[in-house]
Enzyme design. Sequence first.
Site, PDB file in Angstrom:
ATOM      1  N   LYS A  14       0.822  -1.215   0.000  1.00 50.68           N
ATOM      2  CA  LYS A  14       0.000   0.000   0.000  1.00 50.68           C
ATOM      3  C   LYS A  14       0.859   1.270   0.000  1.00 50.68           C
ATOM      4  O   LYS A  14       0.639   2.160  -0.804  1.00 50.68           O
ATOM      5  CB  LYS A  14      -0.938   0.009   1.219  1.00 50.68           C
ATOM      6  N   ARG A  89      -9.779   0.424   8.244  1.00 53.29           N
ATOM      7  CA  ARG A  89      -9.327  -0.919   8.582  1.00 53.29           C
ATOM      8  C   ARG A  89     -10.388  -1.713   9.327  1.00 53.29           C
ATOM      9  O   ARG A  89     -10.170  -2.879   9.627  1.00 53.29           O
ATOM     10  CB  ARG A  89      -8.083  -0.821   9.464  1.00 53.29           C
ATOM     11  N   ARG A 128      11.673  -5.052   4.721  1.00 54.92           N
ATOM     12  CA  ARG A 128      11.312  -3.638   4.541  1.00 54.92           C
ATOM     13  C   ARG A 128      12.196  -2.719   5.385  1.00 54.92           C
ATOM     14  O   ARG A 128      12.491  -3.011   6.539  1.00 54.92           O
ATOM     15  CB  ARG A 128       9.857  -3.444   4.934  1.00 54.92           C
ATOM     16  N   ARG A 161      11.025  -1.041  10.870  1.00 61.66           N
ATOM     17  CA  ARG A 161       9.929  -0.738  11.794  1.00 61.66           C
ATOM     18  C   ARG A 161       9.883  -1.786  12.893  1.00 61.66           C
ATOM     19  O   ARG A 161       9.980  -2.975  12.620  1.00 61.66           O
ATOM     20  CB  ARG A 161       8.596  -0.753  11.034  1.00 61.66           C
ATOM     21  N   ARG A 172      -0.175  -9.109  12.953  1.00 65.97           N
ATOM     22  CA  ARG A 172      -0.789  -8.102  12.068  1.00 65.97           C
ATOM     23  C   ARG A 172      -1.550  -8.786  10.929  1.00 65.97           C
ATOM     24  O   ARG A 172      -2.609  -8.317  10.523  1.00 65.97           O
ATOM     25  CB  ARG A 172       0.289  -7.159  11.519  1.00 65.97           C
TER      26      ARG A 172
HETATM   27  P1  AMP Z   1       0.576   0.680   8.791  1.00 60.90           P
HETATM   28  O1  AMP Z   1       1.696   1.638   8.647  1.00 60.90           O
HETATM   29  O2  AMP Z   1      -0.614   1.041   7.924  1.00 60.90           O
HETATM   30  O3  AMP Z   1       1.005  -0.760   8.625  1.00 60.90           O
HETATM   31  O4  AMP Z   1       0.056   0.813  10.309  1.00 60.90           O
HETATM   32  C1  AMP Z   1       0.897   0.502  11.392  1.00 60.90           C
HETATM   33  C2  AMP Z   1       0.077   0.317  12.659  1.00 60.90           C
HETATM   34  O5  AMP Z   1      -0.631   1.534  12.961  1.00 60.90           O
HETATM   35  C3  AMP Z   1      -1.005  -0.751  12.574  1.00 60.90           C
HETATM   36  O6  AMP Z   1      -0.512  -2.039  12.849  1.00 60.90           O
HETATM   37  C4  AMP Z   1      -1.985  -0.260  13.630  1.00 60.90           C
HETATM   38  O7  AMP Z   1      -1.508  -0.526  14.933  1.00 60.90           O
HETATM   39  C5  AMP Z   1      -1.935   1.262  13.452  1.00 60.90           C
HETATM   40  N1  AMP Z   1      -2.906   1.725  12.439  1.00 60.90           N
HETATM   41  C6  AMP Z   1      -2.648   2.318  11.245  1.00 60.90           C
HETATM   42  N2  AMP Z   1      -3.777   2.624  10.591  1.00 60.90           N
HETATM   43  C7  AMP Z   1      -4.792   2.225  11.406  1.00 60.90           C
HETATM   44  C8  AMP Z   1      -6.213   2.244  11.292  1.00 60.90           C
HETATM   45  N3  AMP Z   1      -6.827   2.743  10.203  1.00 60.90           N
HETATM   46  N4  AMP Z   1      -6.928   1.723  12.316  1.00 60.90           N
HETATM   47  C9  AMP Z   1      -6.344   1.227  13.423  1.00 60.90           C
HETATM   48  N5  AMP Z   1      -5.016   1.164  13.586  1.00 60.90           N
HETATM   49  C10 AMP Z   1      -4.236   1.650  12.590  1.00 60.90           C
END
Ligand code: AMP
Length: 219
Positions: A14, A89, A128, A161, A172
């Site tokens: 993404k 999400r 990554r 990360r 996740r």
């Molecule tokens: P990402 O960078 O999109 O993989 O997000 C990293 C982490 O941020 C996720 O594993 C969640 O803990 C939190 N997070 C990001 N976007 C959301 C969302 N829309 N709803 C809930 N938690 C989120």
Amino acid sequence: MKAIILLGAPGAGKGTIAEGLKAVSALIHVSTGDMLREAVKKGSPLGVQADGYMKRGELVPDDLIIRLVETRLAGGGREAAYLFDGFPRTMEQARLLDDCLSRLGGQVDKVFLLDAPRDLLIARLAGRRLCRKCGTNYHVVNIPPRREGICDACGGELYQRPDDGEATVLNRLEVYVRQTEALISYYEKKGVLLRVDSSRPRQQVVAEVLRMAGALAGA
Ligand code: AMP
């Protein structure tokens, strides 16, 4: 107001595809993950609340996320076109996004479901790397920087990360199946879902998304 959503499991690409689209369009990139990482770095009240959930690979509660996104959208005009990456999400977030957009005279235009097999997702997440300064995405094998550990774009330091460690990655992926996958049929029923095979190289996926998106803002 227009909204395009990139949907897909962690590691589906993404963020990488969003960077590719941003470079060739006027879409405003909204990554809730990036916004939360920024809040954690700053130590803001939101960051303090979100940190534990993120470390465990769980979702941050809906009310915090909705407030974050609403504040971000309030700044855009009627002509703004948004590219959501990592949001919504949950079903609750999807419904509240619909409400919020309709209040602002907009709607979800297209949802791209980035699809890739599970072993590829895991390999992508394990390799990554991100730039600490500008956030650009790399991969030790697929998208290596010119100099190891250094960002091509700004010279910043690359890091892994903390939630890309093996145990958190598996959690996740499970959270995605449990809480996010239901959005596929939600958007399918609305007739806005487009499936993209994101196991291919980045340029091919970006080209296909652009082609399928037709007239993206400024593209
Ligand atoms: P990402 O960078 O999109 O993989 O997000 C990293 C982490 O941020 C996720 O594993 C969640 O803990 C939190 N997070 C990001 N976007 C959301 C969302 N829309 N709803 C809930 N938690 C989120």
